[in-house]
Design an enzyme around this catalytic site. Structure first.
Site, PDB file in Angstrom:
ATOM      1  N   ASP A   1      -4.746  10.606  14.834  1.00  0.00           N
ATOM      2  CA  ASP A   1      -5.321  10.418  13.499  1.00  0.00           C
ATOM      3  C   ASP A   1      -6.125   9.127  13.402  1.00  0.00           C
ATOM      4  OD1 ASP A   1      -5.837  11.161  10.870  1.00  0.00           O
ATOM      5  OD2 ASP A   1      -4.100  10.095  10.090  1.00  0.00           O
TER       6      ASP A   1
ATOM      7  N   ALA B   1       0.859  -1.190   0.000  1.00  0.00           N
ATOM      8  CA  ALA B   1       0.000   0.000   0.000  1.00  0.00           C
ATOM      9  C   ALA B   1       0.887   1.229   0.000  1.00  0.00           C
ATOM     10  CB  ALA B   1      -0.921   0.000   1.215  1.00  0.00           C
ATOM     11  N   HIS B   2       0.234   2.365  -0.163  1.00  0.00           N
ATOM     12  CA  HIS B   2       0.944   3.642  -0.114  1.00  0.00           C
ATOM     13  C   HIS B   2       0.176   4.596   0.777  1.00  0.00           C
ATOM     14  CE1 HIS B   2      -2.201   5.221  -2.775  1.00  0.00           C
ATOM     15  NE2 HIS B   2      -2.039   4.105  -3.492  1.00  0.00           N
ATOM     16  N   GLY B   3       0.854   5.568   1.318  1.00  0.00           N
ATOM     17  CA  GLY B   3       0.212   6.530   2.198  1.00  0.00           C
ATOM     18  C   GLY B   3       0.977   7.819   2.240  1.00  0.00           C
TER      19      GLY B   3
ATOM     20  N   LYS C   1       8.165  -0.257   6.452  1.00  0.00           N
ATOM     21  CA  LYS C   1       7.585   1.050   6.164  1.00  0.00           C
ATOM     22  C   LYS C   1       8.701   2.070   6.086  1.00  0.00           C
ATOM     23  CE  LYS C   1       4.109   4.366   7.618  1.00  0.00           C
ATOM     24  NZ  LYS C   1       3.047   4.697   8.598  1.00  0.00           N
TER      25      LYS C   1
ATOM     26  N   LEU D   1       2.896   9.091   4.422  1.00  0.00           N
ATOM     27  CA  LEU D   1       4.240   9.108   4.998  1.00  0.00           C
ATOM     28  C   LEU D   1       5.126   7.986   4.480  1.00  0.00           C
ATOM     29  CD1 LEU D   1       3.561  10.035   8.719  1.00  0.00           C
ATOM     30  CD2 LEU D   1       4.293  11.492   6.846  1.00  0.00           C
ATOM     31  N   GLY D   2       4.660   7.187   3.554  1.00  0.00           N
ATOM     32  CA  GLY D   2       5.581   6.174   3.050  1.00  0.00           C
ATOM     33  C   GLY D   2       4.913   5.000   2.383  1.00  0.00           C
ATOM     34  N   TRP D   3       5.756   4.257   1.674  1.00  0.00           N
ATOM     35  CA  TRP D   3       5.308   3.004   1.058  1.00  0.00           C
ATOM     36  C   TRP D   3       5.353   1.898   2.093  1.00  0.00           C
ATOM     37  CZ3 TRP D   3       3.104   1.969  -3.499  1.00  0.00           C
ATOM     38  CH2 TRP D   3       3.151   2.966  -4.495  1.00  0.00           C
TER      39      TRP D   3
END
Length: 743
Positions: free
Chosen positions: A287, A159-161, A182, A163-165
């Site tokens: 969050d 996945a991706h987000g 991560k 703050l990072g892969w």
């Protein structure tokens, strides 16, 4: 721009991936789900990091709460069956073509769009922002087969987000277990680097069964630039995120589906202890949202601790998500209250569809617009308090929030299947005495029967209060005023004794003093905390005793808003509504109380009364018949059911006689009820046309049969009479009702 695919919408999917009309998220392209991984936060304006260098944190605020903590239960709170989520084969979670969608590409420095396609050409995945010149890169830094630390073999991206892969890897040093790596999405971003370092530090301190576990930290050189990149090695959580559960429901339906309320509550109840643990060690999650919760089998895991910060941190960048983040974050910073706000918002998003990012970014839909809120009043009250704009009006702790939410869950489940879900309250005593058993109650009998707030065991005077018992209210007031230490608990017990002694004016004066802040010590132990609801409860009792029903209803309603999972305020509201003649409102609250917990017998008699007044005789009889035989009022309820049923047609009177035959009663009471039924049947016989089949208490259902039976009853009652006058009157009634004869 794409058109929203949901029927009857016609809105446009904007750059952040949400529709500008219905507010719902557009389905992601196949293969881009974060399922089965410890995912990061989404990028984009809605979730961009907000730096608040001048803000101050309110996370360390001290609040003397009047509530006590509650114990933690297993997934489903031990009350609801949550569908199991099978563990996913890690290999199937690897993305075939790892790429950040263009709609989610934003500059990490200025937040502007980057990497967007033009004139049919795809956008660049690496480059420089046209607005601020900041370098961006959305490419994975690790390739399948790459080894880190001579231990972790990369299999691919999960996945991706923001703050990072997220990468899947095999840990060859520990039984070839699956792990997650991560790293940073944009290593040139100072805030992202700081957040990643913070995540590493905080994760090293965290140990909770519902929080993703960290295994290791490694540094690895980028295969192209040679730059050293830090990676966090975490456990692989191979399940499904709550967000993906909701998206799957919507993909198979109309696009506006949500989780069942009970299931959503069960998830929140499992997460709250994890947040409470973080708060207990001085950390704030910041969050929370459905994206960051993954279920595997019957276990829930809180993932992505990238936004975690210390309670007293006033300098680090603040990360959050629009639609979930508390409104005061920009001015006062994160706090325990803002963390709990995100749980309330996430619970709403899980439970019903609404535009939580725009139209209701800091509000909830009205019950008229949202059937779930109209159907579950306590759930609506809970969400209102959890997401209150004023942090001081929210729940004071995760434990308090979980306690009230458990009470709400009991109500929701009882409403769904009509099976009671009783629970022991930590805030109120049981019902002191049932009111309205012998008929409609008055205000004083209601006030005397209602539960009262429990004494806080942590109060310095708790031991003294446990021994200060006397039947005389005036003597109790004298003893309480001479207590070795004057605390809030002592003063509230004074108020209670004054009300029970009929000294309502003195009780109101005492409550007014309790509401006066101390000029010398804001933490004066004689004054209640700002969120203490108990003075409001006693104001309601005082108003009730004075027969000031509007004030009493308002006071009890405010208590219900603060402790929405408690039964006692709803019982008080039901009784006040009945006394005020508002039978619809009385029925609503009596039904909630009785349906949830059959220990509140007053609610059964009250509900039966208002149902009878509304012509729902059969429903009233069913309610009274449901009073358990373990209750001391079981016989009284059965007698009331007999009388209620006998008020109908002649056939109902015969059925009431059958019910009476099965009751164990003393001779006088049975004879009195028998006479009452026979008299009712005799009066109803002319209008019946034809007599129903069967017999009524061994009497033929005819004028002669009923008169003969009634004569026998009156003569039996005469033999049991206490006075000569009563005996003579009963004999006269027997003679008057006897069948006519020629002799």
């Amino acid at each position: 721009m794409r058109t929203c695919a949901r029927s009857a919408c016609g809105g446009t999917i904007e750059q952040d991936g949400f529709c500008d009309r219905c507010g719902m998220e557009a389905p992601l392209p196949a293969g881009t789900s974060g399922t089965g991984a410890a995912t990061g936060r989404e990028t984009g304006p809605g979730t961009a990091p907000w730096t608040a260098s001048t803000s101050t944190s309110s996370g360390g605020r001290s609040r003397r709460s009047s509530t006590r903590s509650s114990s933690r239960g297993r997934l489903g709170a031990g009350l609801v069956e949550v569908p199991r989520v099978p563990a996913r084969d890690p290999k199937t979670a690897v993305l075939a073509d790892p790429e950040v969608p263009e709609a989610k590409r934003f500059c990490s420095s200025c937040g502007k769009e980057v990497g967007r396609g033009r004139e049919g050409r795809p956008g660049r995945v690496e480059g420089f922002c046209a607005h601020c010149g900041h370098h961006y890169s959305f490419t994975p830094k690790l390739a399948p087969g790459e080894m880190l630390h001579e231990q972790y073999e990369v299999l691919g991206c999960l996945a991706h987000g923001g703050l990072g892969w997220i990468y899947l890897a095999l840990d060859h040093a520990v039984s070839n277990r699956w792990v997650v790596l991560k790293g940073l999405l944009d290593s040139d971003d100072a805030d992202a680097v700081a957040a990643a370092i913070a995540e590493r530090q905080f994760l090293a301190e965290v140990s909770h069964p519902n929080i993703v576990e960290i295994h290791n930290f490694v540094r690895h050189a980028d295969r192209q630039s040679g730059e050293l990149v830090d990676y966090i090695v975490m456990e692989y959580v191979g399940g499904t995120s709550v967000k993906d559960m909701i998206k799957a429901l919507r993909a198979d339906g109309s696009g506006r589906e949500a989780l069942p309320v009970a299931q959503a509550i069960a998830y929140a109840l499992e997460v709250l202890p994890a947040l409470g643990y973080l708060h207990g060690v001085g950390l704030l999650y910041c969050d929370f949202k459905p994206d960051n919760v993954i279920q595997t089998e019957e276990q829930l895991k809180l993932i992505d601790l990238g936004a975690v910060r210390r309670v007293d941190d006033r300098h680090s960048a603040i990360y959050g998500t629009i639609g979930y983040q508390a409104p005061e974050i920009g001015s006062t910073g994160p706090s325990v209250a803002s963390d709990l706000y995100t749980v309330g918002r996430a619970l709403a998003v899980m439970s019903f569809p609404f535009d939580f990012r725009r139209a209701h970014q800091e509000s909830l839909p009205a019950p008229e617009d949202q059937p779930v809120l109209a159907r579950h009043d306590s759930f609506h009250r809970f969400l209102r308090r959890a997401t209150h704009r004023d942090p001081d009006q929210r729940f004071a702790s995760a434990e308090e929030m979980a306690e009230q939410l458990t009470g709400v869950l009991r109500e929701v489940l009882a409403q769904s299947d009509e099976v009671p879900r009783p629970g022991l309250s930590r805030q109120f005593t049981p019902e002191r005495r049932a009111f309205g058993v012998a008929g409609a109650p008055d205000a004083r009998s209601v006030a005397a029967g209602l539960p009262v707030p429990q004494v806080d065991a942590a109060d310095p005077a708790a031991g003294f209060l446990a021994t200060a018992t006397t039947g005389d209210p005036d003597q109790l007031v004298t003893a309480l005023r001479a207590a070795p230490v004057q605390t809030v608990e002592v003063r509230l017990q004074v108020v209670r004794a004054l009300i029970e002694g009929g000294r309502v004016d003195d009780a109101s004066a005492e409550l007014d003093q309790l509401a006066t802040p101390s000029l010398f010590d804001p933490d004066d132990p004689q004054l209640p905390a700002p969120d203490d609801w108990r003075p409001g409860w006693y104001r309601g009792l005082a108003a009730l005793v004075r027969d000031r029903l509007p004030q009493a209803r308002a006071a009890f309603g405010q208590v219900c808003d603060v402790v929405p999972g408690e039964t006692a305020p709803k019982l008080a509201l039901a009784a006040c509504a009945e006394l005020a003649g508002d039978l619809a409102e009385a029925a609503r609250f009596y039904r909630v109380v009785w349906r949830t917990d059959h220990a509140y017998v007053s609610a059964a008699f009250g509900l039966a009364r208002v149902l009878l007044a509304d012509g729902e005789r059969a429903a009233a009889v069913d309610v009274l018949h449901a009073v358990p035989d373990t209750s001391s009022h079981h016989v009284a309820a059965q007698v009331a059911a007999v009388r209620a049923q006998a008020g109908g047609a002649l056939a109902d009177v015969v059925a009431a006689g059958t019910r009476l035959s099965g009751l164990v009663l003393d001779l006088a009471r049975r004879a009195d009820l028998t006479a009452e039924l026979l008299r009712t049947a005799l009066d109803a016989l002319p209008a019946a046309g034809s007599a129903p089949a069967g017999r009524l208490l061994d009497c033929e259902v005819s004028e002669t049969g009923l008169r003969s039976g009634l004569e026998r009853c009156y003569r039996q009652l005469a033999r049991l009479a206490d006075t000569p006058e009563e005996r003579i009157a009963l004999v006269d009634r027997a003679n008057a009702v006897r069948p006519r004869t020629l002799v």
